[in-house]
Design a protein around this motif. Structure first.
Motif, PDB file in Angstrom:
ATOM      1  N   ILE A   8       4.302   5.162   3.550  1.00  0.00           N
ATOM      2  CA  ILE A   8       3.438   6.286   3.933  1.00  0.00           C
ATOM      3  C   ILE A   8       4.242   7.578   3.844  1.00  0.00           C
ATOM      4  O   ILE A   8       5.361   7.652   4.365  1.00  0.00           O
ATOM      5  N   HIS A   9       3.684   8.574   3.204  1.00  0.00           N
ATOM      6  CA  HIS A   9       4.400   9.845   3.103  1.00  0.00           C
ATOM      7  C   HIS A   9       4.394  10.557   4.453  1.00  0.00           C
ATOM      8  O   HIS A   9       3.460  10.424   5.245  1.00  0.00           O
ATOM      9  N   ALA A  36       0.830  -1.207   0.000  1.00  0.00           N
ATOM     10  CA  ALA A  36       0.000   0.000   0.000  1.00  0.00           C
ATOM     11  C   ALA A  36       0.859   1.249   0.000  1.00  0.00           C
ATOM     12  O   ALA A  36       1.861   1.328   0.726  1.00  0.00           O
ATOM     13  N   HIS A  37       0.461   2.215  -0.812  1.00  0.00           N
ATOM     14  CA  HIS A  37       1.097   3.529  -0.793  1.00  0.00           C
ATOM     15  C   HIS A  37       0.044   4.555  -0.421  1.00  0.00           C
ATOM     16  O   HIS A  37      -1.040   4.583  -0.995  1.00  0.00           O
ATOM     17  N   GLU A  38       0.351   5.379   0.567  1.00  0.00           N
ATOM     18  CA  GLU A  38      -0.615   6.386   1.021  1.00  0.00           C
ATOM     19  C   GLU A  38       0.093   7.726   1.194  1.00  0.00           C
ATOM     20  O   GLU A  38       1.031   7.841   1.978  1.00  0.00           O
ATOM     21  N   PRO A  39      -0.350   8.749   0.464  1.00  0.00           N
ATOM     22  CA  PRO A  39       0.339  10.037   0.513  1.00  0.00           C
ATOM     23  C   PRO A  39      -0.159  11.016   1.567  1.00  0.00           C
ATOM     24  O   PRO A  39       0.549  11.974   1.883  1.00  0.00           O
ATOM     25  N   SER A  40      -1.346  10.838   2.124  1.00  0.00           N
ATOM     26  CA  SER A  40      -1.881  11.903   2.974  1.00  0.00           C
ATOM     27  C   SER A  40      -2.492  11.462   4.294  1.00  0.00           C
ATOM     28  O   SER A  40      -2.590  12.264   5.223  1.00  0.00           O
ATOM     29  N   PRO A  79      -3.016   4.490   6.353  1.00  0.00           N
ATOM     30  CA  PRO A  79      -3.880   3.494   5.695  1.00  0.00           C
ATOM     31  C   PRO A  79      -4.952   2.949   6.641  1.00  0.00           C
ATOM     32  O   PRO A  79      -4.725   2.795   7.848  1.00  0.00           O
ATOM     33  N   ARG A  98      -7.281   1.531  -6.868  1.00  0.00           N
ATOM     34  CA  ARG A  98      -7.052   2.979  -6.804  1.00  0.00           C
ATOM     35  C   ARG A  98      -8.359   3.649  -6.408  1.00  0.00           C
ATOM     36  O   ARG A  98      -9.401   3.388  -7.014  1.00  0.00           O
ATOM     37  N   ARG A 121      -1.285  10.220  -5.485  1.00  0.00           N
ATOM     38  CA  ARG A 121      -2.368   9.235  -5.506  1.00  0.00           C
ATOM     39  C   ARG A 121      -2.038   8.033  -4.635  1.00  0.00           C
ATOM     40  O   ARG A 121      -0.923   7.513  -4.664  1.00  0.00           O
ATOM     41  N   SER A 122      -3.015   7.591  -3.868  1.00  0.00           N
ATOM     42  CA  SER A 122      -2.844   6.364  -3.096  1.00  0.00           C
ATOM     43  C   SER A 122      -3.189   5.166  -3.971  1.00  0.00           C
ATOM     44  O   SER A 122      -3.988   5.273  -4.903  1.00  0.00           O
ATOM     45  N   HIS A 180       3.212  10.480  -5.314  1.00  0.00           N
ATOM     46  CA  HIS A 180       2.723  11.058  -4.059  1.00  0.00           C
ATOM     47  C   HIS A 180       1.316  11.618  -4.220  1.00  0.00           C
ATOM     48  O   HIS A 180       0.615  11.847  -3.244  1.00  0.00           O
TER      49      HIS A 180
END
Length: 292
Positions: free
Chosen positions: A168-169, A114-118, A121, A233, A216-217, A214
């Protein structure tokens, strides 16, 4: 006439895989109908996910379409066996199709990236943090308690996964959700979750500068066969469940790039003297200090 029930992600995926196999084998829809003693409309409805297919019939279909035995064959059979029912059934009146499809997909996955910018998760959120996030994005708060409980119920899958890896950002650590106490508990939970041996969390710091993903998650779900991996997405009013191998490979490469640039994973067991100034735990502790 009553509106046709919207297909689930599982039904759509199985139908899409069957259409792919039929096309690859050079069999037309009419030929498939004859092979399976069904009319052409039924074949179309199965491939569109509007009709389920029994395991016995699916076995016959896969043999006719020259799908070789193995993990992919078995994975397709599991999709047909899966009724789509689970603990989430009690939430069908308050949760939309997107949320129900997501938890069903999570229940089938063995690996998650998982990638989460803001924000933190969903599978890693505390109850108070989840309440703060959901109250800010949902206009009607009459079902807020059920939405929060639904998100907490989702987290049971974390213990059942083989691996969970999140990048995670840093902005998610600093984005204030609720009060200071809520944020401190959330960051402490991140550290505690990383005590699970199959969970990896990395922080992508501001110091690394801008990076295209960054904005988009996304989540990559892995299952019993690579051919059945799914890219998820989320958008403000919709979501994409993507099974295209090329797109998945593109996002998998993007995730690996993010992980290579992010700080070393959070390791709660590391002795203080073993922690580097540039690891995820040190950054997290620094943010915690600022929240004192």
């Amino acid at each position: 006439m009553a509106p046709r029930k919207q297909p689930s992600e599982r039904q759509r995926r199985l139908g899409a895989e069957l259409r792919k196999l039929r096309t690859r084998s050079g069999i037309s829809g009419d030929q498939a109908a004859v092979m399976l003693d069904a009319d052409r409309a039924r074949i179309s409805n199965i491939e569109a996910g509007r009709l389920d297919v029994s395991r016995n019939r699916l076995y016959m279909v896969l043999r006719e379409y020259d799908c070789p035995p193995g993990a992919y064959f078995d994975g397709l059979m599991e999709l047909a066996q899966d009724s789509g029912k689970g603990w989430w059934d009690e939430y069908r009146e308050t949760q939309g199709r997107r949320a129900l499809d997501l938890v069903e997909l999570e229940s089938r996955a063995t690996r998650v990236r998982a990638h989460e910018p803001s924000v933190i998760p969903g599978l890693l959120q505390t109850e108070d943090y989840a309440r703060g996030v959901l109250s800010s994005i949902e206009g009607d708060h009459r079902n807020l308690d059920r939405w929060v409980r639904f998100r907490m119920e989702r987290q049971r899958v974390l213990a059942e996964l083989e691996t969970y890896h999140a990048v995670i950002h840093e902005s998610a650590l600093r984005m204030r959700v609720g009060d200071t106490g809520t944020m401190r508990k959330q960051l402490l939970k991140l550290i505690e979750i990383c005590r699970m041996p199959h969970v990896t969390v990395q922080i992508f710091p501001f110091d690394m500068g801008p990076y295209p993903s960054h904005t988009r998650s996304f989540v990559l779900f892995g299952g019993t066969a690579p051919e059945l991996d799914t890219l998820y997405r989320e958008h403000p009013t919709s979501a994409d469940f993507i099974g295209d191998g090329d797109r998945i490979a593109e996002y998998a490469s993007m995730f690996e790039r993010l992980a290579s640039l992010a700080l070393a994973p959070i390791d709660p067991a590391a002795a203080p003297e073993a922690q580097g100034a540039g690891d995820s735990l040190s950054l997290l502790q620094h943010v915690l200090y600022e929240l004192r």
